[in-house]
Design a protein around this motif. Sequence first.
Motif, PDB file in Angstrom:
ATOM      1  N   GLN A  83      -0.434 -14.754   6.099  1.00 57.22           N
ATOM      2  CA  GLN A  83       0.152 -14.677   4.980  1.00 57.22           C
ATOM      3  C   GLN A  83       1.672 -14.480   4.398  1.00 57.22           C
ATOM      4  O   GLN A  83       1.793 -14.602   3.549  1.00 57.22           O
ATOM      5  CB  GLN A  83       0.176 -12.898   6.037  1.00 57.22           C
ATOM      6  CG  GLN A  83      -1.306 -12.219   6.180  1.00 57.22           C
ATOM      7  CD  GLN A  83      -1.459 -11.324   6.859  1.00 57.22           C
ATOM      8  OE1 GLN A  83      -0.074 -10.476   7.018  1.00 57.22           O
ATOM      9  NE2 GLN A  83      -1.709 -10.827   7.938  1.00 57.22           N
ATOM     10  N   ARG A 115       0.464  -7.814   9.645  1.00 55.75           N
ATOM     11  CA  ARG A 115       0.731  -7.245   9.051  1.00 55.75           C
ATOM     12  C   ARG A 115       1.856  -6.460   9.283  1.00 55.75           C
ATOM     13  O   ARG A 115       2.985  -6.301   8.422  1.00 55.75           O
ATOM     14  CB  ARG A 115      -0.132  -6.193   7.862  1.00 55.75           C
ATOM     15  CG  ARG A 115      -1.312  -6.947   7.542  1.00 55.75           C
ATOM     16  CD  ARG A 115      -1.880  -6.032   6.440  1.00 55.75           C
ATOM     17  NE  ARG A 115      -2.905  -5.007   7.257  1.00 55.75           N
ATOM     18  CZ  ARG A 115      -4.363  -5.934   7.956  1.00 55.75           C
ATOM     19  NH1 ARG A 115      -4.821  -6.082   7.540  1.00 55.75           N
ATOM     20  NH2 ARG A 115      -4.772  -4.607   9.035  1.00 55.75           N
ATOM     21  N   ALA A 151      -1.393 -15.657  12.417  1.00 59.09           N
ATOM     22  CA  ALA A 151      -2.082 -14.487  11.070  1.00 59.09           C
ATOM     23  C   ALA A 151      -0.655 -14.679   9.989  1.00 59.09           C
ATOM     24  O   ALA A 151      -0.524 -14.666   9.035  1.00 59.09           O
ATOM     25  CB  ALA A 151      -2.356 -14.243  11.798  1.00 59.09           C
ATOM     26  N   GLU A 206      -5.559  -9.241  12.088  1.00 53.17           N
ATOM     27  CA  GLU A 206      -4.253  -9.224  11.600  1.00 53.17           C
ATOM     28  C   GLU A 206      -3.529  -8.153  10.772  1.00 53.17           C
ATOM     29  O   GLU A 206      -2.418  -8.152  10.389  1.00 53.17           O
ATOM     30  CB  GLU A 206      -5.706  -9.067  10.008  1.00 53.17           C
ATOM     31  CG  GLU A 206      -6.089 -10.359  10.092  1.00 53.17           C
ATOM     32  CD  GLU A 206      -5.807 -11.504   9.427  1.00 53.17           C
ATOM     33  OE1 GLU A 206      -4.610 -11.231   8.658  1.00 53.17           O
ATOM     34  OE2 GLU A 206      -6.245 -12.587   9.586  1.00 53.17           O
ATOM     35  N   ARG A 254     -10.473  -9.912  15.291  1.00 57.96           N
ATOM     36  CA  ARG A 254      -9.862 -10.826  14.075  1.00 57.96           C
ATOM     37  C   ARG A 254      -9.283  -9.303  13.315  1.00 57.96           C
ATOM     38  O   ARG A 254      -7.807  -9.360  12.796  1.00 57.96           O
ATOM     39  CB  ARG A 254     -10.651 -11.170  12.774  1.00 57.96           C
ATOM     40  CG  ARG A 254     -10.279 -11.965  12.012  1.00 57.96           C
ATOM     41  CD  ARG A 254      -9.681 -13.096  13.030  1.00 57.96           C
ATOM     42  NE  ARG A 254      -8.370 -13.306  12.394  1.00 57.96           N
ATOM     43  CZ  ARG A 254      -7.567 -13.964  12.830  1.00 57.96           C
ATOM     44  NH1 ARG A 254      -7.827 -14.819  13.473  1.00 57.96           N
ATOM     45  NH2 ARG A 254      -6.309 -14.572  11.563  1.00 57.96           N
ATOM     46  N   ASP A 255      -9.566  -8.229  12.951  1.00 61.00           N
ATOM     47  CA  ASP A 255      -9.442  -7.295  12.652  1.00 61.00           C
ATOM     48  C   ASP A 255      -7.374  -6.732  13.248  1.00 61.00           C
ATOM     49  O   ASP A 255      -6.635  -6.485  12.516  1.00 61.00           O
ATOM     50  CB  ASP A 255      -9.592  -5.194  12.342  1.00 61.00           C
ATOM     51  CG  ASP A 255     -10.767  -5.838  11.775  1.00 61.00           C
ATOM     52  OD1 ASP A 255     -10.807  -6.831  11.165  1.00 61.00           O
ATOM     53  OD2 ASP A 255     -11.603  -5.009  11.417  1.00 61.00           O
TER      54      ASP A 255
END
Length: 274
Positions: free
Chosen positions: A50, A13, A46, A9, A5-6
């Motif tokens: 966001q 970004r 994701a 994300e 997941r990191d």
Amino acid sequence: MVMVRDEIEAGARAILSALDGVHQIPRFSTREPAPDLDEAYAIAAAVVAQRVARGERPVGWKVGFTNRTIWDEYDVHAPIWGPIYDSGIAPAEDGVAQCSAALFCEPRIEPEIALRLAHVPDPQMDDRALLACVDGIAHGFEVVQSLFADWRFAASDTVAGCALHGCYRHGPFTPVDDADADAWCEKLSRFRIALGCDGVAIDEGGAENILGGPLQVLRHLVQGLADNPHGWELRPGDIISTGTVTRAFPVKAGQRWESTITGLPLSGLILDIR
């Protein structure tokens, strides 16, 4: 999926930073291991989350790489999709629209047909039933961009990179009358669009290029979203951009692009590049 997941994300970004800063980033496909399509759609989801969190609102979908004549050019051999946002879509005024090339990385123009949904379709529907789910049809220009240098990428990069969407400008939506549905189905499988720039003819293409027509593109999207694990779904009112019928061409400030449509009761558009 291999990506945690990191990592997903962080990828999202990086995409948002590139969009906001109008700069390009390394291809995800050069990583070891490279993300597969499922992981690329996870990054895309994701990005959606966001963008929604900061106030943007999805109002429809773009379906990319529906034009089979350009698959070899870009080395992407199947359609992809991603959201269109309220921040990037606008109607033309009196047949003329504008956009700024400075907002996008290596922008290109694509002449398209857009469908507006009244009801959510089922992928098993025939063309006539699919059309009954549509309450308006318009012509539009999509300005696409590549967050990856020189328009070099793998399919997974295009998916993660917002399906290459930049912005969308469209003409008025012509209502679809049930009494004319059979005629619409026929016309949507045969129309053509000619593209010009500053009075010079550039390219021409037709319905046969985009999976056989906009209704076939809609069916493909409906099936694709049904199989997508990220909770994406069509909604009444969504605008579906069905893909370029010509090749995509670079744009720059000062140009005036024009389109002419034959075979559909829609007017051409002018797009001024600022």
